[in-house]
Design a protein around this motif. Structure first.
Motif, PDB file in Angstrom:
ATOM      1  N   ALA A 177       3.238   8.181   7.339  1.00  0.00           N
ATOM      2  CA  ALA A 177       2.187   9.149   7.668  1.00  0.00           C
ATOM      3  C   ALA A 177       1.783   9.954   6.443  1.00  0.00           C
ATOM      4  CB  ALA A 177       2.662  10.080   8.781  1.00  0.00           C
ATOM      5  N   VAL A 178       2.762  10.399   5.657  1.00  0.00           N
ATOM      6  CA  VAL A 178       2.403  11.260   4.520  1.00  0.00           C
ATOM      7  C   VAL A 178       1.744  10.452   3.400  1.00  0.00           C
ATOM      8  CG1 VAL A 178       4.183  12.978   5.031  1.00  0.00           C
ATOM      9  CG2 VAL A 178       4.669  11.237   3.375  1.00  0.00           C
ATOM     10  N   VAL A 179       2.203   9.222   3.207  1.00  0.00           N
ATOM     11  CA  VAL A 179       1.590   8.385   2.168  1.00  0.00           C
ATOM     12  C   VAL A 179       0.147   8.042   2.563  1.00  0.00           C
ATOM     13  CG1 VAL A 179       1.670   6.049   1.184  1.00  0.00           C
ATOM     14  CG2 VAL A 179       3.720   7.470   1.170  1.00  0.00           C
ATOM     15  N   ALA A 180      -0.055   7.708   3.826  1.00  0.00           N
ATOM     16  CA  ALA A 180      -1.410   7.320   4.269  1.00  0.00           C
ATOM     17  C   ALA A 180      -2.373   8.495   4.264  1.00  0.00           C
ATOM     18  CB  ALA A 180      -1.339   6.702   5.667  1.00  0.00           C
ATOM     19  N   SER A 181      -1.862   9.701   4.490  1.00  0.00           N
ATOM     20  CA  SER A 181      -2.770  10.850   4.578  1.00  0.00           C
ATOM     21  C   SER A 181      -2.700  11.736   3.332  1.00  0.00           C
ATOM     22  CB  SER A 181      -2.443  11.676   5.830  1.00  0.00           C
ATOM     23  OG  SER A 181      -1.093  12.136   5.781  1.00  0.00           O
ATOM     24  N   ASN A 182      -1.985  11.250   2.300  1.00  0.00           N
ATOM     25  CA  ASN A 182      -1.826  12.028   1.059  1.00  0.00           C
ATOM     26  C   ASN A 182      -1.421  13.471   1.343  1.00  0.00           C
ATOM     27  OD1 ASN A 182      -2.485   9.977  -0.849  1.00  0.00           O
ATOM     28  ND2 ASN A 182      -4.609  10.129  -0.135  1.00  0.00           N
ATOM     29  N   ARG A 252       5.737   2.688  -2.386  1.00  0.00           N
ATOM     30  CA  ARG A 252       5.351   1.299  -2.135  1.00  0.00           C
ATOM     31  C   ARG A 252       4.905   1.060  -0.688  1.00  0.00           C
ATOM     32  NH1 ARG A 252       7.793  -1.027   1.124  1.00  0.00           N
ATOM     33  NH2 ARG A 252       6.486  -2.834   0.799  1.00  0.00           N
ATOM     34  N   LEU A 253       5.064   2.050   0.179  1.00  0.00           N
ATOM     35  CA  LEU A 253       4.537   1.901   1.541  1.00  0.00           C
ATOM     36  C   LEU A 253       3.036   1.649   1.509  1.00  0.00           C
ATOM     37  CD1 LEU A 253       6.508   4.773   3.339  1.00  0.00           C
ATOM     38  CD2 LEU A 253       6.844   2.307   3.670  1.00  0.00           C
ATOM     39  N   ARG A 254       2.384   2.115   0.414  1.00  0.00           N
ATOM     40  CA  ARG A 254       0.945   1.864   0.286  1.00  0.00           C
ATOM     41  C   ARG A 254       0.635   0.369   0.320  1.00  0.00           C
ATOM     42  NH1 ARG A 254      -1.376   6.644  -1.070  1.00  0.00           N
ATOM     43  NH2 ARG A 254       0.084   8.032  -2.110  1.00  0.00           N
ATOM     44  N   GLU A 255       1.551  -0.427  -0.264  1.00  0.00           N
ATOM     45  CA  GLU A 255       1.335  -1.890  -0.256  1.00  0.00           C
ATOM     46  C   GLU A 255       1.335  -2.411   1.178  1.00  0.00           C
ATOM     47  OE1 GLU A 255       4.256  -3.904  -2.741  1.00  0.00           O
ATOM     48  OE2 GLU A 255       4.098  -2.253  -4.177  1.00  0.00           O
ATOM     49  N   ASP A 256       2.260  -1.910   1.989  1.00  0.00           N
ATOM     50  CA  ASP A 256       2.318  -2.345   3.392  1.00  0.00           C
ATOM     51  C   ASP A 256       1.036  -1.956   4.116  1.00  0.00           C
ATOM     52  OD1 ASP A 256       4.873  -2.978   2.650  1.00  0.00           O
ATOM     53  OD2 ASP A 256       5.832  -1.365   3.786  1.00  0.00           O
ATOM     54  N   HIS A 257       0.538  -0.755   3.817  1.00  0.00           N
ATOM     55  CA  HIS A 257      -0.684  -0.303   4.473  1.00  0.00           C
ATOM     56  C   HIS A 257      -1.866  -1.171   4.031  1.00  0.00           C
ATOM     57  CE1 HIS A 257       1.320   3.961   4.809  1.00  0.00           C
ATOM     58  NE2 HIS A 257       1.992   3.023   5.431  1.00  0.00           N
ATOM     59  N   GLY A 258      -1.874  -1.527   2.745  1.00  0.00           N
ATOM     60  CA  GLY A 258      -2.940  -2.408   2.238  1.00  0.00           C
ATOM     61  C   GLY A 258      -2.867  -3.780   2.898  1.00  0.00           C
ATOM     62  N   ASN A 259      -1.656  -4.293   3.058  1.00  0.00           N
ATOM     63  CA  ASN A 259      -1.501  -5.606   3.697  1.00  0.00           C
ATOM     64  C   ASN A 259      -1.905  -5.564   5.171  1.00  0.00           C
ATOM     65  OD1 ASN A 259      -0.704  -7.140   1.498  1.00  0.00           O
ATOM     66  ND2 ASN A 259       1.460  -6.621   1.739  1.00  0.00           N
ATOM     67  N   ALA A 260      -1.600  -4.454   5.827  1.00  0.00           N
ATOM     68  CA  ALA A 260      -2.000  -4.323   7.231  1.00  0.00           C
ATOM     69  C   ALA A 260      -3.519  -4.295   7.343  1.00  0.00           C
ATOM     70  CB  ALA A 260      -1.397  -3.049   7.833  1.00  0.00           C
ATOM     71  N   ARG A 261      -4.136  -3.594   6.427  1.00  0.00           N
ATOM     72  CA  ARG A 261      -5.606  -3.519   6.435  1.00  0.00           C
ATOM     73  C   ARG A 261      -6.209  -4.907   6.155  1.00  0.00           C
ATOM     74  NH1 ARG A 261     -10.376  -0.640   7.533  1.00  0.00           N
ATOM     75  NH2 ARG A 261      -8.956   1.078   7.956  1.00  0.00           N
ATOM     76  N   ARG A 262      -5.598  -5.633   5.224  1.00  0.00           N
ATOM     77  CA  ARG A 262      -6.087  -6.977   4.884  1.00  0.00           C
ATOM     78  C   ARG A 262      -5.972  -7.899   6.103  1.00  0.00           C
ATOM     79  NH1 ARG A 262      -5.500  -9.431  -0.450  1.00  0.00           N
ATOM     80  NH2 ARG A 262      -5.320 -11.711  -0.354  1.00  0.00           N
ATOM     81  N   LEU A 263      -4.848  -7.789   6.819  1.00  0.00           N
ATOM     82  CA  LEU A 263      -4.629  -8.595   8.019  1.00  0.00           C
ATOM     83  C   LEU A 263      -5.655  -8.222   9.092  1.00  0.00           C
ATOM     84  CD1 LEU A 263      -2.514 -10.612   9.328  1.00  0.00           C
ATOM     85  CD2 LEU A 263      -1.451  -8.588  10.329  1.00  0.00           C
ATOM     86  N   ALA A 264      -5.852  -6.928   9.273  1.00  0.00           N
ATOM     87  CA  ALA A 264      -6.792  -6.465  10.299  1.00  0.00           C
ATOM     88  C   ALA A 264      -8.211  -6.912   9.961  1.00  0.00           C
ATOM     89  CB  ALA A 264      -6.717  -4.945  10.407  1.00  0.00           C
ATOM     90  N   ASP A 265      -8.592  -6.791   8.692  1.00  0.00           N
ATOM     91  CA  ASP A 265      -9.946  -7.217   8.289  1.00  0.00           C
ATOM     92  C   ASP A 265     -10.131  -8.705   8.541  1.00  0.00           C
ATOM     93  OD1 ASP A 265     -10.712  -4.697   7.507  1.00  0.00           O
ATOM     94  OD2 ASP A 265     -10.258  -5.003   5.376  1.00  0.00           O
ATOM     95  N   ASP A 322       9.079  -7.227   3.148  1.00  0.00           N
ATOM     96  CA  ASP A 322       9.424  -8.653   3.133  1.00  0.00           C
ATOM     97  C   ASP A 322       8.301  -9.560   3.649  1.00  0.00           C
ATOM     98  OD1 ASP A 322      11.803  -7.884   2.045  1.00  0.00           O
ATOM     99  OD2 ASP A 322      13.049  -8.382   3.777  1.00  0.00           O
ATOM    100  N   VAL A 323       7.113  -9.008   3.854  1.00  0.00           N
ATOM    101  CA  VAL A 323       5.936  -9.880   4.053  1.00  0.00           C
ATOM    102  C   VAL A 323       4.874  -9.458   3.032  1.00  0.00           C
ATOM    103  CG1 VAL A 323       6.210 -10.605   6.470  1.00  0.00           C
ATOM    104  CG2 VAL A 323       5.067  -8.442   5.980  1.00  0.00           C
ATOM    105  N   ASP A 324       4.439 -10.412   2.245  1.00  0.00           N
ATOM    106  CA  ASP A 324       3.505 -10.082   1.169  1.00  0.00           C
ATOM    107  C   ASP A 324       2.081 -10.508   1.534  1.00  0.00           C
ATOM    108  OD1 ASP A 324       3.727 -12.789   1.046  1.00  0.00           O
ATOM    109  OD2 ASP A 324       4.701 -12.865  -0.924  1.00  0.00           O
TER     110      ASP A 324
END
Ligand SMILES: Cc1ncc(COP(=O)(O)O)c(C=O)c1O
Length: 344
Positions: A177-182, A252-265, A322-324
């Protein structure tokens, strides 16, 4: 059954990295029930300080931590307010009720995951012998991957305090939550009396949660932890993993958030899939009912692990260390292949 190759079931499936295992192997340890484990003591102090609270206590799991917190805030016959989807109400066997004789007062969520302030105010019982004593407001962030905004947390906790309630945050994924909302994590923790932070979700530790908060509450929670079977001995081996996670795995949680966004897109381009755009690392996908069973079976046969959806309409895909991006692209490719062969 096909083996899972790309495991999107949960951010809890991660395995400790080599660096984390080395830190665990080198950990200084002692008997934590005597307060002798320097690594546990350090982890508790580090997290408490980071969240701006005076004390912390290491717990075996998020469930144990939430329960110890609820037991510390409420006595027999008291009541806590929580959302109907809150983990501590909906997904922990109702432990506060059956182990603590604490009555839940669940409230429906608004579309953004918050509880309406009017509903909270109306749920707080008057001082009348007919009613349970409402003692606590328990919120959660993230909730199902959604970030509950700081302004709301401040308003809801101010309301609770103005009516004499204590406040608890299930922050199992508060760093998401804190990483996503800065937002600064201490800012998010500030209005709560206790906050439970899991180390074994996106942060990648194998075990562990720390409950932080006011000194008297943490002292009570430490007593409850003993009764709940969670007072452990040379547990610095696990605390070392938590310290490593805090040092290396928050940003590095930002990477997970980016990957989730990529999957959703990617999934959003498939007409049979209705995707809820993620704030953090959890993607909810509704599959057109006529395809849901076959698509879920296909996904499993292709080596993807997911939850919430086998045979059902709604699938939950969770990204983690563990998922890239390649795993994400394989998932998008599989969905495209499946639906290319399917007439809408
Ligand atoms: C929001 C939330 N709180 C608490 C928990 C409980 O954590 P644990 O599985 O460590 O008991 C979970 C588990 O997934 C969770 O998602």
């Amino acid at each position: 059954m096909t083996q899972i190759r790309d495991d999107f079931r949960s951010d809890t499936v991660t395995r400790p990295s080599r660096g984390m295992r080395e830190a665990m192997a080198k950990a200084e340890v002692g008997d934590d029930v005597f307060g002798d484990d320097p690594t546990v003591n350090r982890l508790e102090a580090v997290l408490a300080e980071r969240l701006g609270k005076p004390a912390g206590v290491f717990m075996a799991s998020g469930t144990q931590s939430n329960l110890a917190a609820l037991l510390s805030h409420c006595g027999r016959g008291d009541e806590y307010i929580a959302g109907m989807d809150a983990h501590c109400y909906a997904h922990e066997q109702g432990g506060a009720a059956w182990l603590g004789s604490i009555q839940p007062q669940p409230l429906p969520h608004q579309p953004d995951g918050t509880l309406s302030l009017d509903a909270i105010a109306a749920a707080i019982k008057p001082d009348d012998m007919h009613y349970a004593r409402t003692r606590l407001l328990a919120l959660e962030n993230t909730l199902g991957g959604r970030v509950i905004p700081l302004t709301y947390l401040n308003e809801a906790t101010a309301l609770a305090k103005s009516r004499g309630l204590a406040t608890h945050l299930d922050g199992a994924r508060v760093f998401n939550a804190v990483v996503a909302s800065n937002t600064d994590v201490a800012e998010m923790a500030r209005p709560f009396d206790t906050i439970s932070v899991c180390l074994s979700k996106g942060l990648g530790a194998p075990v562990g949660t720390v409950l932080v908060g006011e000194k008297d509450l943490i002292a009570k929670a430490r007593r409850h932890r003993k009764a709940l079977g969670g007072a452990m001995r040379q547990v610095g081996i696990l605390a070392a993993a938590g310290l490593y996670a805090l040092e290396h795995n928050v940003e590095r949680l930002r990477e997970d958030h980016g990957n989730a966004r990529r999957l959703a897109d990617g999934f959003a381009k498939v007409p049979a899939l209705r995707v809820t755009m993620p704030d953090t690392n959890i993607v909810w996908v509704k599959v057109a009912p006529e395809h849901s069973e076959a698509f879920s079976a296909f996904v499993a046969a292709e080596g993807f692990g997911i939850t919430g959806g086998y045979g059902g309409e709604s699938q939950r895909w969770v990204t983690h260390m563990d998922v890239d991006a390649a795993a994400v692209d394989r998932a998008i490719g599989a969905a495209e292949r499946f639906f290319a062969k399917t007439r809408y």
